[in-house]
Design an enzyme around this catalytic site. Structure first.
Site, short mmCIF file in Angstrom:
data_model
loop_
_atom_site.label_atom_id
_atom_site.label_comp_id
_atom_site.label_asym_id
_atom_site.label_seq_id
_atom_site.Cartn_x
_atom_site.Cartn_y
_atom_site.Cartn_z
N LYS A 103 -12.46 4.30 10.64
CA LYS A 103 -11.10 4.78 10.56
C LYS A 103 -10.25 3.87 11.53
O LYS A 103 -10.72 3.59 12.50
CB LYS A 103 -10.89 6.17 10.98
CG LYS A 103 -9.48 6.62 10.43
CD LYS A 103 -9.56 7.40 9.10
CE LYS A 103 -8.22 7.82 8.81
NZ LYS A 103 -8.34 8.38 7.38
N GLY A 214 2.78 20.14 3.40
CA GLY A 214 2.73 18.71 3.67
C GLY A 214 3.45 18.01 2.35
O GLY A 214 3.12 18.29 1.16
N GLY A 216 4.15 14.69 1.57
CA GLY A 216 4.12 13.14 1.75
C GLY A 216 3.32 12.80 0.36
O GLY A 216 3.26 13.52 -0.58
N GLY A 219 0.70 15.67 -0.85
CA GLY A 219 1.17 16.71 -1.04
C GLY A 219 2.13 16.65 -2.45
O GLY A 219 2.06 17.57 -3.24
#
Ligand code: GLU
Length: 412
Positions: A103, A214, A216, A219
């Site tokens: 990540k 959420g 974005g 979502g």
């Protein structure tokens, strides 16, 4: 606020007790292979120089090249990136793709930058890390606040530095720059396939009341996909506000409203009973399915007693703390864990990488025809593991993943 990496390690301690895994494998999983912090100098539009903190954590490449997104957020730090990289390693194993876990991130609020500044910052991240990246070494992708356009800048910068034209160095690119069809909706679509595979087992029907925290990429796509399948979206929220309508929200109109105004705030579809609601109230609503689709630490000891959802499907990474998880289990609220529920994103990233390496272009239909059985099988396997050990689905997923990772270590 619980530190995300300590939450992740508490989860690891828990699975080690349930399954009595070899100490060696658990010790290997207790830290990343490497965690790197870089300083990224960026010339701002006003001529001033600003230095940003950037990160890449390579957690485990036991199953394949390190794989995972890059997050841009003002609260992103190395601990968060480490936790997210750990979950990536498990996620790839759960969905059985030949990739490891990594990540990246930058501590920045990208909304405060101009497009030029954002591009220079994104290219700067690659400048500092190009020696560890590569299609067979470490393959980044989008995460919170990073877009296909940013991935295209990064791929271009990698090519400039290394001379390597391979598009497979990064996934989540725009489709005309080697991206895969379906990657944009893959996380939500994958979550829906998991939901479909488990819903009867969990006592949910075809007409659920759904609440989404959420709005974005994950979502908003989830809202469209669940609604199109006949479920009712009764509330959604974003970082500014929330909106509820017990008759069901018109998701298409809501997405248009958010595109126009930047938020779900003030949405009132034809005066048909929409009400403003806070994030806290939204999480505590009575519903069949609650989908956290934003950040870590949303359900904690502070609000877990008030949660009334029957099932929680984690499209976000790490939205529930370990303490809250234990309480939900006692309350018989089933959690479909992140490492299963949101693995559709990385699964289609893997498809993109595969297409790039073979110079192929799959149709959207082909992509989803491959994704559906992958998600359904993973869901079945996780469910079985949880039942065998009489534990929750998160621990079922951890058992499945760690068994597969430890198999690799036994073979070397
Ligand atoms: N950022 C996504 C995740 O957390 C996708 C990672 C990827 O596609 O590599 O799963």
């Amino acid at each position: 606020m619980q530190d995300p990496f300590s939450n992740a390690m508490t989860q690891l301690d828990k699975v080690a007790k349930i399954k009595n895994f070899d100490d060696e494998i658990i010790s290997r999983l207790r830290q990343p292979d490497r965690d790197i912090k870089v300083s990224i100098p960026v010339q701002m539009d006003d001529g001033a120089l600003r230095i940003f903190d950037g990160y890449r954590v390579e957690y485990s490449n036991a199953l394949g090249p390190y794989k995972g997104g890059i997050r841009y957020h003002s609260s992103t730090d190395i601990s968060e990136v480490k936790a997210l990289a750990f979950w990536m390693a498990l996620k790839c194993a759960v969905v059985a793709i030949p990739m490891g876990g990594g990540k990246g991130g930058i501590t920045v609020d990208p909304k405060l930058l101009s497009k030029g500044e954002l591009e220079r910052l994104s290219r700067g991240w690659v400048d500092k890390l190009s020696d560890i990246l590569g299609p067979h070494k470490d393959v980044p992708a989008p995460d919170v606040n990073t877009t296909p356009e940013i991935m295209a800048w990064m791929a271009d910068e990698f090519e400039k530095i290394t001379g390597d034209k391979t598009a497979a160095v990064i996934t989540g690119k725009p489709v005309d720059k080697g991206g895969s069809l379906g990657r944009d909706t893959a996380t939500a679509q994958g979550g829906f396939y998991v939901f479909q595979a488990l819903k009867d087992k969990l006592g949910l029907g075809d007409k659920c009341n759904v609440v989404i925290q959420g709005f974005g990429n994950a979502g908003a796509n989830a809202a469209s996909i669940w609604q199109a399948a006949g479920h009712k979206i009764i509330a959604v929220s974003d970082s500014k506000s929330g909106v509820t309508n017990t008759n069901g929200l018109d998701v298409e109109k809501l997405i248009l409203h958010k595109q126009k105004t930047g938020s779900v705030l003030g949405f009132n579809q034809d005066n048909s009973g929409c009400k403003e609601i806070s994030n806290e109230e939204l999480l505590e609503m009575d519903c069949d399915l609650l989908i956290p689709a934003a950040f870590e630490n949303i359900i904690t000891e502070a609000n877990v007693d008030k949660i009334k959802a029957k099932v929680i499907l984690e499209l976000a990474n790490g939205p529930i703390t370990s303490a809250a998880d234990a309480t939900l289990f006692k309350k018989n609220i089933v959690v479909i864990p992140d490492v299963l529920a949101n693995s559709g994103g990385v699964a289609v990233s893997y498809f993109e990488w595969d297409q790039n390496l073979k110079n192929e272009h799959w149709t959207k239909q082909e992509v989803f025809e491959k994704l559906q059985p992958m998600m359904a099988n993973s869901a079945e396997n996780v469910f079985k593991k949880a039942q065998e050990s009489n534990t929750d689905l998160r621990m079922g997923a951890f058992i499945l993943a760690i068994e597969s990772i430890s198999q690799h270590y036994k073979n070397i």
